[in-house]
Design an enzyme around this catalytic site. Sequence first.
Site, PDB file in Angstrom:
ATOM      1  N   PRO A  58       0.855  -1.184   0.000  1.00 35.04           N
ATOM      2  CA  PRO A  58       0.000   0.000   0.000  1.00 35.04           C
ATOM      3  C   PRO A  58       0.894   1.239   0.000  1.00 35.04           C
ATOM      4  O   PRO A  58       1.808   1.330   0.808  1.00 35.04           O
ATOM      5  CB  PRO A  58      -0.753  -0.097   1.325  1.00 35.04           C
ATOM      6  N   ALA A  60       0.309   5.405  -0.173  1.00 30.96           N
ATOM      7  CA  ALA A  60      -0.611   6.533  -0.279  1.00 30.96           C
ATOM      8  C   ALA A  60      -0.227   7.420  -1.454  1.00 30.96           C
ATOM      9  O   ALA A  60       0.940   7.753  -1.638  1.00 30.96           O
ATOM     10  CB  ALA A  60      -0.571   7.332   1.019  1.00 30.96           C
ATOM     11  N   GLN A 112      -6.564  -1.649   2.698  1.00 28.89           N
ATOM     12  CA  GLN A 112      -5.791  -1.427   3.922  1.00 28.89           C
ATOM     13  C   GLN A 112      -6.430  -0.355   4.799  1.00 28.89           C
ATOM     14  O   GLN A 112      -6.811   0.716   4.321  1.00 28.89           O
ATOM     15  CB  GLN A 112      -4.354  -1.005   3.622  1.00 28.89           C
ATOM     16  N   CYS A 143       2.924   3.264  10.093  1.00 26.36           N
ATOM     17  CA  CYS A 143       3.055   4.657   9.659  1.00 26.36           C
ATOM     18  C   CYS A 143       4.030   5.425  10.574  1.00 26.36           C
ATOM     19  O   CYS A 143       3.827   5.492  11.786  1.00 26.36           O
ATOM     20  CB  CYS A 143       1.679   5.315   9.666  1.00 26.36           C
ATOM     21  N   LYS A 185       0.315  -5.277   9.085  1.00 27.50           N
ATOM     22  CA  LYS A 185       1.619  -4.836   8.549  1.00 27.50           C
ATOM     23  C   LYS A 185       2.242  -3.921   9.589  1.00 27.50           C
ATOM     24  O   LYS A 185       1.560  -3.069  10.155  1.00 27.50           O
ATOM     25  CB  LYS A 185       1.391  -4.085   7.235  1.00 27.50           C
ATOM     26  N   ASP A 254      13.124  -2.641   0.580  1.00 27.42           N
ATOM     27  CA  ASP A 254      14.295  -2.597  -0.311  1.00 27.42           C
ATOM     28  C   ASP A 254      14.318  -3.680  -1.381  1.00 27.42           C
ATOM     29  O   ASP A 254      15.397  -4.193  -1.714  1.00 27.42           O
ATOM     30  CB  ASP A 254      15.598  -2.649   0.503  1.00 27.42           C
ATOM     31  N   GLY A 276       7.259  -2.115  -2.537  1.00 25.96           N
ATOM     32  CA  GLY A 276       6.865  -0.712  -2.443  1.00 25.96           C
ATOM     33  C   GLY A 276       7.542   0.127  -3.508  1.00 25.96           C
ATOM     34  O   GLY A 276       7.230   0.034  -4.696  1.00 25.96           O
ATOM     35  N   ARG A 277       8.527   0.919  -3.087  1.00 22.66           N
ATOM     36  CA  ARG A 277       9.131   1.914  -3.973  1.00 22.66           C
ATOM     37  C   ARG A 277       9.730   1.325  -5.243  1.00 22.66           C
ATOM     38  O   ARG A 277       9.823   2.011  -6.258  1.00 22.66           O
ATOM     39  CB  ARG A 277      10.191   2.688  -3.189  1.00 22.66           C
TER      40      ARG A 277
END
Length: 423
Positions: A58, A60, A112, A143, A185, A254, A276-277
């Site tokens: 997830p 945002a 989520q 978060c 998570k 990562d 993610g990224r």
Amino acid sequence: MTSAPALAAQTSAAPDAVPPGPPAVSAPAAPHAGRAPHAGRALRIGNLELSSPVVLAPMAGITNTAFRRLCREYGGGLYVTEMVTTRALVERNEKTMRIIHHEPYETPRSVQLYGVDPVTVGQSVRLLVEEDRADHIDLNFGCPVPKVTRKGGGSALPWKTDLFAAIVETAVREADRGGIPLTVKMRKGIDDDHLTFEGAARTAVSAGVSAITLHGRTCAQLYSGTADWTAIARMKEIVHGMVGDEIPVLGNGDIFAAEDALAMMERTGCDGVVIGRGCQGRPWLFGDLENALAGNLLRNQPDLGGVADAVRRHGEYLAEHYEDEFMGVRDLRKHIAWYFKGYPVGGDLRSRLAKVSSLSELDALLSELDRSQPYPGEAAEGTRGRTTRPKRPHLPEGWLDSRVMDAAWHEELAEAELDVSGG
Ligand SMILES: Cc1cc2nc3c(=O)[nH]c(=O)nc-3n(C[C@H](O)[C@H](O)[C@H](O)COP(=O)(O)O)c2cc1C
């Protein structure tokens, strides 16, 4: 990368049609790609049988229906929405209802939630279950945003073991009524001196969660340094010790290339990976992952024309998502630098692309690119997306003094759910 005819077919698909399968992989194998030890591996989360152990994290502002659709075109997996707050969901906030919306082809539907109050969390899960709005629900306890942790929310929350347990137990109970798997998570903890993941994992397993994801960083690390994969291995050990392989552990942090995912699974024994990224500006990473996990060496290595086609498609899907071309293209702007990382685009064209305001302008700008420029190799790979310096977490006064909630915290905590996104 996608061939031109295949692309045409994708862009003309009816909105409710199932998008075509992954585009053909045209690129040569990465020279460093090795043998995949996880060939054909699937993932079971509760009653969900997933053909792939790959999950889109997830994010945002990133993982809306447009981005999920684009990623899905390259590979399978579980595609989670960005987080919504439980209070906004219970109040049926318009933006929140849009975020949890799934297109008919999106299955399983994965939402989520982020919440700080067991009652509201329970109500929000009940809403999703009773209105049949999700097939999987994930609770975010990771978060690190200061305005959230300052009130005791986000990654500060698992420090209060009683509150964490109450939230997870309530959510699992409500999700169980509809047979919906409920997962959590989390990060490693607040900082290296205040780790929470081991105890939180035990609590979550006892509460009956269907999977646990660990991002191998503390709150204090934000997005700095490297993710600690040994913590993921430790979590697998703990969960395995309690219930064997019944509850999967998903590793996060990562993964920027398919080889990273194989390495994480190999080194930690985790059952799945959360990306993610690494897929920002590289939705084809899901294709690479599918290939790597199937044991083949094919990797997407698009030339500049291939990247331009993906950018165009992403812009079009965003315009559909917002039902507003300007809003869609404006949202595309933040993806531009990620897409063209390492490609010879030129500073002037890059900055004009980053200010694009319509699809026709986008087309005109993309037509200025030299489409034949080949994949630039390492320059296009490696770390991408948000990076930060570590920062001492903002916490409520005295938060660390005790592991249990004090009534005095409750009012402050309620504010940890207002106007929040990301994590
Ligand atoms: C822009 C952005 C937004 C994020 N939003 C969320 C979110 O809504 N929920 C969540 O659980 N994690 C969120 N994260 C954290 C990611 O899901 C993931 O845990 C983190 O980026 C580490 O994985 P990576 O190294 O693969 O990027 C966000 C991360 C970024 C960079």
